[in-house]
Write an enzyme that holds these catalytic residues in place. Sequence first.
Site, PDB file in Angstrom:
ATOM      1  N   GLU A 148      45.030  87.257  86.814  1.00  6.54           N
ATOM      2  CA  GLU A 148      44.068  88.135  87.723  1.00  6.54           C
ATOM      3  C   GLU A 148      44.848  88.696  88.854  1.00  6.54           C
ATOM      4  OE1 GLU A 148      41.291  89.273  87.763  1.00  6.54           O
ATOM      5  OE2 GLU A 148      40.745  89.527  89.801  1.00  6.54           O
ATOM      6  N   CYS A 150      20.994  91.862 100.690  1.00  2.00           N
ATOM      7  CA  CYS A 150      19.969  92.544 101.270  1.00  2.00           C
ATOM      8  C   CYS A 150      20.131  93.027 102.558  1.00  2.00           C
ATOM      9  CB  CYS A 150      18.704  91.587 101.405  1.00  2.00           C
ATOM     10  SG  CYS A 150      18.383  90.875  99.668  1.00  2.00           S
ATOM     11  N   HIS A 188      60.982  83.292  76.953  1.00  2.00           N
ATOM     12  CA  HIS A 188      60.736  83.862  75.687  1.00  2.00           C
ATOM     13  C   HIS A 188      60.455  85.589  75.539  1.00  2.00           C
ATOM     14  CE1 HIS A 188      60.168  79.648  74.056  1.00  2.00           C
ATOM     15  NE2 HIS A 188      59.279  79.361  75.095  1.00  2.00           N
ATOM     16  N   LYS A 244      44.762  92.431  89.877  1.00  2.00           N
ATOM     17  CA  LYS A 244      44.408  92.934  91.171  1.00  2.00           C
ATOM     18  C   LYS A 244      45.728  93.874  91.874  1.00  2.00           C
ATOM     19  CE  LYS A 244      41.415  92.531  91.378  1.00  2.00           C
ATOM     20  NZ  LYS A 244      40.160  92.069  90.643  1.00  2.00           N
ATOM     21  N   GLU A 258      45.993  97.205  89.771  1.00  2.43           N
ATOM     22  CA  GLU A 258      44.738  98.073  89.970  1.00  2.43           C
ATOM     23  C   GLU A 258      44.616  99.026  91.251  1.00  2.43           C
ATOM     24  OE1 GLU A 258      41.533  95.429  90.133  1.00  2.43           O
ATOM     25  OE2 GLU A 258      40.198  97.024  89.541  1.00  2.43           O
ATOM     26  N   TRP A 316      18.145  93.010  97.548  1.00  2.00           N
ATOM     27  CA  TRP A 316      19.012  92.770  96.077  1.00  2.00           C
ATOM     28  C   TRP A 316      18.463  91.655  95.521  1.00  2.00           C
ATOM     29  CZ3 TRP A 316      23.348  94.438  93.312  1.00  2.00           C
ATOM     30  CH2 TRP A 316      24.030  93.409  92.810  1.00  2.00           C
ATOM     31  N   LYS A 320      33.474 101.108  88.705  1.00  2.00           N
ATOM     32  CA  LYS A 320      33.069  99.874  88.785  1.00  2.00           C
ATOM     33  C   LYS A 320      32.319  99.215  87.695  1.00  2.00           C
ATOM     34  CE  LYS A 320      32.309  96.318  91.535  1.00  2.00           C
ATOM     35  NZ  LYS A 320      33.214  95.160  91.707  1.00  2.00           N
ATOM     36  N   ARG A 326      25.268  98.808 100.987  1.00  2.00           N
ATOM     37  CA  ARG A 326      25.343  97.263 100.597  1.00  2.00           C
ATOM     38  C   ARG A 326      24.666  96.735  99.124  1.00  2.00           C
ATOM     39  NH1 ARG A 326      24.381  93.709 105.755  1.00  2.00           N
ATOM     40  NH2 ARG A 326      23.631  92.244 104.529  1.00  2.00           N
ATOM     41  N   ASN A 369      16.357  87.857 104.137  1.00  2.00           N
ATOM     42  CA  ASN A 369      17.729  87.691 103.468  1.00  2.00           C
ATOM     43  C   ASN A 369      17.971  86.288 103.333  1.00  2.00           C
ATOM     44  OD1 ASN A 369      17.920  90.657 103.956  1.00  2.00           O
ATOM     45  ND2 ASN A 369      19.423  90.535 105.169  1.00  2.00           N
ATOM     46  N   GLY A 370      18.770  86.036 102.244  1.00  2.00           N
ATOM     47  CA  GLY A 370      19.130  84.618 102.100  1.00  2.00           C
ATOM     48  C   GLY A 370      18.320  83.788 100.828  1.00  2.00           C
TER      49      GLY A 370
END
Length: 597
Positions: A470, A2, A493, A474, A477, A74, A592, A28, A100-101
Amino acid sequence: MCGIIGYVGSSGETLGTLLQGLSNLEYRGYDSAGVALAASPLTVYKKQGEVDALEDAIPNPAPEGHAGIGHTRWSTHGPPSDANAHPHTDCHDRVAVVHNGIIDNYQELRDELTASGHEFRSETDTEVVPHLIESFLDNGANPEEAFRSAIDRISGSYAIAAVFDETETVYAVRNQSPLVLGLGDDGTYLASDVPAFIEYTDRVVYLDDGEFARLERDEVVVTDSDGAAVEKSVETIDWDPEDAGKSGYRHYMLKEIHEQPHAVRQCLRGRVSERDESVLFEELPNLDADGPVHFVACGTSYHAALYGECLLQEQGTAAQSFVASEYDIDRIPVDEETLVIGVTQSGETADTLRALRGANRSGATTLAVTNVVASSAARECDDVVYIRAGPEISVAATKSFVGQQITLALVANALAGGSSPAFRRALRNLPDQIQRILDESAARSVATTFIGSDAYFFIGRNYHVPVALEGALKMKEITYEHAEGFAAGELKHGPLALVTRKTPVIALVTGDEPTATKILGNVSEVAARDAPVIAVTDSPGGVGQVADRVLVVPTTHPWLVPVLVNVQLQLLAYWTADELERPIDKPRNLAKSVTVE
Ligand code: M6R
């Protein structure tokens, strides 16, 4: 996350300044927005959706006031809606609050305040704050005293700002959630993040945890929790507005990588007791895994699912991960006994939603592990657990992956019916350990050393196979370089044929015997073919003899080593892409949120 803006200054400027601040904070991510003006009477406008929708809802001419606060929300507690948008007010609209929080003890406070006659109008944790303030005003406190007394009653992470009717002051406090004050020629400002007021002033004061601020038109007064004045230094910001949205980081990806200690704290908040470290996963009271567990997910989320699968298997659960686009209920046995867990940052990925809908039709119990409150996955599954990573702007998933790892570790715990004290202690230390990596990582210099390589190979065993996959995702990408991840045992192998002195091998050298010995064997295999070895390890002693470069992670519980290792791999990919001058936040051809199958 937020966003907060506050302003005290010329009456005719207040609303415009707040709306401009909210627009500046749009980067944000948010799902609703609102403002409160300390006019007579106190006036609040708030709306689900974008700042434009809020502006449309404000009458022209609008009421005027010298002080005001604004917020982009958010969602964390309660879905996006007009009622859940901030600011929140008390029963008689004397005070308006933005936050916020997360307020950990909001439920008990809400019960107490409801019992004493307060009426709540939202599902948020935040709304307890104005009602608490009201209860102190009713007992004769002045606004500042009431604000401080209310803050004394709450626990959790917060940046909070409040305005009262018929005043020209903004009150604020912070604990584990940022707040910065701005000193302008014609007024004072307050925000969660400098970009909110960057066009008005570059002179700022950062609040520290536990500090209160009182903003007047021509001064800000900072005090500690006992009310004693605190001398603060005034700093000058030298960002241009373009950089400001990234809080001074060159890219959102780097900013989001650096937000991970905070994201982990948010994920754990209220789920691991501050007092006795027990795991309290109250969102999932009825969760069981007597039958098989299927994970369905895509991309980075699929790698998180593979990690969750390892943890569950270790506890004796028949767990299996599926790439969501391949989850075909006509082929794969799914029934009422099956728990199907959809792992999806956005909660809107078409392949994952299709798989979850199939599981729902088959009578399976479905659980969404997602970042986005009230997303399609959250609404359509039987249960939901939020990873609380905050909005992720960069296409490359970073902090959401860490959030998924932590959440799945907690789910694995919940399914196992408890956890060891060592695991709980390790969870609590994790944010500081991630911070240490961010502060000390040698990934940038490693990245520079290996620019111009033909390809990058990532190898690991056990819990580190998902992280090897991953790390490679990354790397490919955002750098456009060829990168692949393998189970280290698979190298010989086939993939070993690709290994040359121009293909650095990133080896995740962690774990106890016999895994450690086996992975060292794999390192020797590639070193013997002249491939440069970059070891990511929590025990640099042994592998330091064989590896060309070492990226060290702190020691922790075995389940959490992959979380730390992944941070080094994120940094390696980031600095490689930066060196190659790639458009890191928006890689070519990628989106996204992938809402087509
Ligand atoms: O929103 P989701 O977690 O369902 O998205 C799944 C993938 O599209 C996503 O993880 C993608 O692989 C990442 N952007 C990679 O960094």
